[in-house]
Design a protein around this motif. Structure first.
Motif, short mmCIF file in Angstrom:
data_model
loop_
_atom_site.label_atom_id
_atom_site.label_comp_id
_atom_site.label_asym_id
_atom_site.label_seq_id
_atom_site.Cartn_x
_atom_site.Cartn_y
_atom_site.Cartn_z
N UNK A 61 24.52 13.15 22.17
CA UNK A 61 24.58 13.21 23.64
C UNK A 61 23.27 13.73 24.22
N UNK A 62 22.62 14.65 23.54
CA UNK A 62 21.30 15.15 23.97
C UNK A 62 20.27 14.02 23.81
N UNK A 63 20.28 13.36 22.66
CA UNK A 63 19.32 12.26 22.41
C UNK A 63 19.47 11.14 23.43
N UNK A 64 20.69 10.86 23.85
CA UNK A 64 20.95 9.78 24.81
C UNK A 64 20.73 10.21 26.26
N UNK A 65 20.40 11.49 26.48
CA UNK A 65 20.09 11.97 27.82
C UNK A 65 21.29 12.32 28.68
N UNK A 66 22.46 12.50 28.06
CA UNK A 66 23.66 12.87 28.82
C UNK A 66 23.85 14.38 28.91
N UNK A 67 23.28 15.08 27.95
CA UNK A 67 23.32 16.54 27.97
C UNK A 67 21.92 17.05 27.68
N UNK A 68 21.71 18.26 28.15
CA UNK A 68 20.42 18.92 27.94
C UNK A 68 20.69 20.21 27.19
N UNK A 69 19.89 20.47 26.18
CA UNK A 69 20.01 21.71 25.40
C UNK A 69 19.12 22.75 26.06
N UNK A 70 19.71 23.92 26.36
CA UNK A 70 18.96 25.02 26.96
C UNK A 70 19.22 26.30 26.17
N UNK A 71 18.17 27.06 25.98
CA UNK A 71 18.31 28.33 25.26
C UNK A 71 18.85 29.40 26.19
N UNK A 72 19.71 30.26 25.65
CA UNK A 72 20.18 31.43 26.37
C UNK A 72 20.28 32.58 25.37
N UNK A 73 20.28 33.79 25.88
CA UNK A 73 20.38 34.94 24.99
C UNK A 73 21.12 36.05 25.71
N UNK A 74 22.19 36.50 25.09
CA UNK A 74 22.92 37.65 25.61
C UNK A 74 22.28 38.91 25.03
N UNK A 75 22.33 40.02 25.76
CA UNK A 75 21.70 41.25 25.27
C UNK A 75 22.19 41.63 23.86
N UNK A 76 21.24 41.90 22.98
CA UNK A 76 21.56 42.34 21.62
C UNK A 76 21.99 41.23 20.67
N UNK A 77 21.96 39.99 21.11
CA UNK A 77 22.39 38.87 20.28
C UNK A 77 21.24 37.87 20.18
N UNK A 78 21.16 37.16 19.07
CA UNK A 78 20.09 36.19 18.89
C UNK A 78 20.21 35.06 19.91
N UNK A 79 19.11 34.40 20.17
CA UNK A 79 19.10 33.28 21.11
C UNK A 79 19.93 32.12 20.56
N UNK A 80 20.63 31.46 21.46
CA UNK A 80 21.46 30.30 21.11
C UNK A 80 21.21 29.20 22.13
N UNK A 81 21.76 28.02 21.83
CA UNK A 81 21.65 26.90 22.75
C UNK A 81 22.94 26.71 23.51
N UNK A 82 22.82 26.31 24.77
CA UNK A 82 23.97 25.84 25.52
C UNK A 82 23.69 24.39 25.89
N UNK A 83 24.73 23.68 26.24
CA UNK A 83 24.63 22.25 26.52
C UNK A 83 25.13 22.00 27.94
N UNK A 84 24.25 21.41 28.75
CA UNK A 84 24.52 21.21 30.17
C UNK A 84 24.42 19.72 30.47
#
Length: 154
Positions: A61-84
């Motif tokens: 879905x990201x490759x086809x341009x329907x979703x975008x991967x964005x990095x987020x990070x909660x305090x004290x936790x490693x960075x992760x991706x969210x999908x929008x």
């Protein structure tokens, strides 16, 4: 190599099914659209999908341009991706709404749920309709579909 569906792979429906030919992809878009899910674990919990299948579908879905991967990070936790959802992903609303309407009508269940789309401004429920250029509504039973060449919009 991309899969090609059917003899007439130039058909817009076949081209769409190259992206949405499995139920998981549509259900992921539904969860993003209706439930506002953005995080991998939210999709996993809502859909009950195996993580390897979810990862593969999300990447597609990201490759086809329907979703975008964005990095987020909660305090004290490693960075992760969210999908929008992107504009292309949000434009699937009529497809999701049409599937929901069809399911409500032809596959009803006493314990079933169904998304309804409402206007952000007024909260009024919006319904799908075929509308002519003059603004007249046409019932689906009075429609005929024919093949035409795609209009290229600049």
């Amino acid at each position: 190599m991309k899969k090609v569906l059917g003899k007439d792979s130039t058909c817009s429906i076949a081209r769409s099914l190259e992206v949405f030919g499995d139920s998981w992809s549509l259900l992921i878009v539904r969860e993003a659209m209706v439930a506002g899910s953005t995080r991998f674990q939210e999709f996993r919990e809502a859909l009950g999908i195996a993580p390897n299948i979810l990862a593969k579908r999300m990447a597609a879905l990201v490759d086809e341009g329907l979703m975008e991967r964005r990095a987020y990070q909660e305090p004290g936790v490693r960075a992760r991706d969210e999908y929008v959802l992107t504009e292309a992903g949000r434009s699937m609303a009529p497809v999701i709404a049409a599937l929901a309407a069809w399911g409500r009508t032809y596959r009803p269940r006493p314990d079933g749920t169904s998304p309804r789309f409402t206007s952000d401004d007024s909260g009024t429920v919006a319904r799908l309709a075929f509308v002519t250029e003059d603004g007249d509504r046409v019932p689906p039973a009075r429609l005929t579909a024919r093949r035409f060449e795609d209009l290229v919009v600049d």
